[in-house]
Design an enzyme around this catalytic site. Sequence first.
Site, PDB file in Angstrom:
ATOM      1  CG  HIS A 278     -52.480 -44.759 -16.097  1.00 24.96           C
ATOM      2  ND1 HIS A 278     -53.031 -43.797 -15.281  1.00 24.96           N
ATOM      3  CD2 HIS A 278     -53.182 -44.732 -17.255  1.00 24.96           C
ATOM      4  CE1 HIS A 278     -54.022 -43.207 -15.938  1.00 24.96           C
ATOM      5  NE2 HIS A 278     -54.135 -43.748 -17.139  1.00 24.96           N
ATOM      6  CD  GLU A 336     -54.010 -46.977 -25.112  1.00 25.34           C
ATOM      7  OE1 GLU A 336     -54.957 -47.622 -25.593  1.00 25.34           O
ATOM      8  OE2 GLU A 336     -53.857 -45.774 -25.329  1.00 25.34           O
TER       9      GLU A 336
HETATM   10  N1  ACO Z   1     -42.008 -49.108 -19.779  1.00 21.55           N
HETATM   11  C1  ACO Z   1     -40.806 -48.934 -19.179  1.00 21.55           C
HETATM   12  N2  ACO Z   1     -40.573 -48.001 -18.249  1.00 21.55           N
HETATM   13  C2  ACO Z   1     -41.601 -47.218 -17.898  1.00 21.55           C
HETATM   14  C3  ACO Z   1     -42.876 -47.347 -18.473  1.00 21.55           C
HETATM   15  C4  ACO Z   1     -43.067 -48.336 -19.445  1.00 21.55           C
HETATM   16  N3  ACO Z   1     -44.235 -48.513 -20.045  1.00 21.55           N
HETATM   17  N4  ACO Z   1     -43.706 -46.419 -17.935  1.00 21.55           N
HETATM   18  C5  ACO Z   1     -42.972 -45.709 -17.069  1.00 21.55           C
HETATM   19  N5  ACO Z   1     -41.700 -46.190 -17.042  1.00 21.55           N
HETATM   20  C6  ACO Z   1     -40.587 -45.734 -16.222  1.00 21.55           C
HETATM   21  C7  ACO Z   1     -40.001 -44.448 -16.772  1.00 21.55           C
HETATM   22  O1  ACO Z   1     -38.957 -44.696 -17.690  1.00 21.55           O
HETATM   23  C8  ACO Z   1     -39.500 -43.800 -15.513  1.00 21.55           C
HETATM   24  O2  ACO Z   1     -38.299 -44.428 -15.126  1.00 21.55           O
HETATM   25  P1  ACO Z   1     -37.060 -43.558 -14.576  1.00 21.55           P
HETATM   26  O3  ACO Z   1     -37.587 -42.776 -13.422  1.00 21.55           O
HETATM   27  O4  ACO Z   1     -36.053 -44.588 -14.236  1.00 21.55           O
HETATM   28  O5  ACO Z   1     -36.659 -42.664 -15.702  1.00 21.55           O
HETATM   29  C9  ACO Z   1     -40.541 -44.201 -14.477  1.00 21.55           C
HETATM   30  O6  ACO Z   1     -41.106 -45.411 -14.945  1.00 21.55           O
HETATM   31  C10 ACO Z   1     -41.643 -43.174 -14.304  1.00 21.55           C
HETATM   32  O7  ACO Z   1     -42.122 -42.834 -15.568  1.00 21.55           O
HETATM   33  P2  ACO Z   1     -42.845 -41.469 -15.894  1.00 21.55           P
HETATM   34  O8  ACO Z   1     -42.751 -41.188 -17.357  1.00 21.55           O
HETATM   35  O9  ACO Z   1     -42.384 -40.397 -14.968  1.00 21.55           O
HETATM   36  O10 ACO Z   1     -44.291 -41.793 -15.489  1.00 21.55           O
HETATM   37  P3  ACO Z   1     -45.522 -41.000 -16.009  1.00 21.55           P
HETATM   38  O11 ACO Z   1     -46.536 -41.090 -14.966  1.00 21.55           O
HETATM   39  O12 ACO Z   1     -45.196 -39.650 -16.495  1.00 21.55           O
HETATM   40  O13 ACO Z   1     -45.864 -41.853 -17.321  1.00 21.55           O
HETATM   41  C11 ACO Z   1     -46.928 -42.989 -19.037  1.00 21.55           C
HETATM   42  C12 ACO Z   1     -47.061 -42.417 -17.617  1.00 21.55           C
HETATM   43  C13 ACO Z   1     -46.589 -41.853 -19.996  1.00 21.55           C
HETATM   44  C14 ACO Z   1     -48.244 -43.596 -19.452  1.00 21.55           C
HETATM   45  C15 ACO Z   1     -45.806 -44.042 -19.060  1.00 21.55           C
HETATM   46  O14 ACO Z   1     -46.086 -45.073 -18.135  1.00 21.55           O
HETATM   47  C16 ACO Z   1     -45.549 -44.615 -20.440  1.00 21.55           C
HETATM   48  O15 ACO Z   1     -44.817 -44.024 -21.225  1.00 21.55           O
HETATM   49  N6  ACO Z   1     -46.173 -45.808 -20.785  1.00 21.55           N
HETATM   50  C17 ACO Z   1     -46.014 -46.379 -22.087  1.00 21.55           C
HETATM   51  C18 ACO Z   1     -46.951 -45.699 -23.070  1.00 21.55           C
HETATM   52  C19 ACO Z   1     -48.405 -46.096 -22.840  1.00 21.55           C
HETATM   53  O16 ACO Z   1     -48.737 -47.258 -22.657  1.00 21.55           O
HETATM   54  N7  ACO Z   1     -49.284 -45.060 -22.905  1.00 21.55           N
HETATM   55  C20 ACO Z   1     -50.717 -45.236 -22.710  1.00 21.55           C
HETATM   56  C21 ACO Z   1     -51.150 -44.757 -21.365  1.00 21.55           C
HETATM   57  S1  ACO Z   1     -52.897 -45.001 -21.094  1.00 21.55           S
HETATM   58  C22 ACO Z   1     -53.696 -43.734 -21.871  1.00 21.55           C
HETATM   59  O17 ACO Z   1     -53.216 -42.636 -21.919  1.00 21.55           O
HETATM   60  C23 ACO Z   1     -54.976 -43.965 -22.537  1.00 21.55           C
END
Ligand code: ACO
Length: 399
Positions: A278, A336
Amino acid sequence: MITEISSPSASAPSRHPTPELYPGLAGVAMSTTRLSRVDGEGGRLTLAGHALEDIASRATFEEMLYLLWTGGLPGQEQLGTLHDELVRRRNLSPATLELLRHAARRSMSPMDALRMAAGSFDLADEPALDSTQLAGFDATTLGLVAKMPTAVAAYHRLRRGEEPLEPRPELSSSADFLHGLDGREPSAARERALDTYLATVSDHGLNASTFTARVIVSTGSDVLSAVVGALGALKGPLHGGAPGPALDMVFEIGRPERAEAFLRAKLERGERLMGFGHRVYRVRDPRAEVLREAARELFAEDADAGLYALTRHVERTAVALLAEYKPGRRLDTNVELYTALLLHGLGLPNDLFTPVFAIGRTAGWVAHCREQKAEGRLIRPRLVYDGPEDLPWVPVGER
Ligand code: ACO
């Protein structure tokens, strides 16, 4: 205190003033709100002054709507009036129904169908509010909130070749929605589970879709346009589109003993685990716990207890593996995963999860639109240009 993004150009004038860069606007606050407080470090969510854990399993959809739109909980009389006002606005116009029939013939996704349907709501003709009980409400936005569940349920039936059902005036918003899907009498447990879900997702700070809605009304545009834009933002898999894929993943895993190898392989391929991570929460999303408990109760009553246990196992395994693969990132369960489990337990197909999220979040979107309109300030951040400059013009015949 709100700190605006400062431009270094203020102190050092230059031909190309460069604003400071905040990728994804992470960590930037642009205004104040009374609607929800998201404590990402503590894993706490406050909805208009009420702790999520305290209110979500008790409030109905109508009570949350009243709370977010007025700042206080309704009395019995106000609640009754709100119910009546929503009921008289539930029906869809022939034009909206025709649009949904067209979408069903084209097998459009329910989220696209809802966006089209919402854009066609003829709210100018909404009957005037007939009571003084609902100060702070207006006919247009009540019409919008009332029609969203009807549109989702109608589309669900149309694409299965069934006619939409007439809304039932004696039923609450949640119960009428459940009935509108399959014509079954909704049990008290299913109605409560849906109310808990809708309350849990009703508002959540400046998430992407709420930001979208605020940007739209900040230009002086209207709330319906803002909600249509917000629906577009919510659809994306990094925001509201994750629960379907999260549940698919649990089904694909199938058995607890397969979870680790499956999830490890996904992470090895650099894929994201849907339902985890998140932007704001650095601990378990508090909504996950509320929805897990609601799912546990619902599944204990009339759903597949094995699926609940499998989801718990997948969650624990995923969190442990995310700590291993992304050390220091603090990735935990978001809203989610248990959204998916709860809505599946209510009998909804995967592709209806995000539209149902939208039904709950519309209460928050509209409340944010009101705050934004009251503030009256155009939202207009900047970008840092990093393209070429002073390129020569080459006539078309010489390119
Ligand atoms: N699985 C694996 N790796 C992850 C995940 C995940 N679910 N979430 C983040 N990471 C990793 C990224 O790959 C990144 O790694 P890196 O730096 O080695 O490249 C690091 O963690 C940071 O990720 P960011 O994308 O910069 O984090 P951000 O805060 O932008 O992302 C997000 C938040 C988009 C929700 C992300 O965690 C994600 O894609 N989750 C999966 C999708 C999801 O469940 N979305 C629903 C969110 S809740 C809502 O909106 C209602």
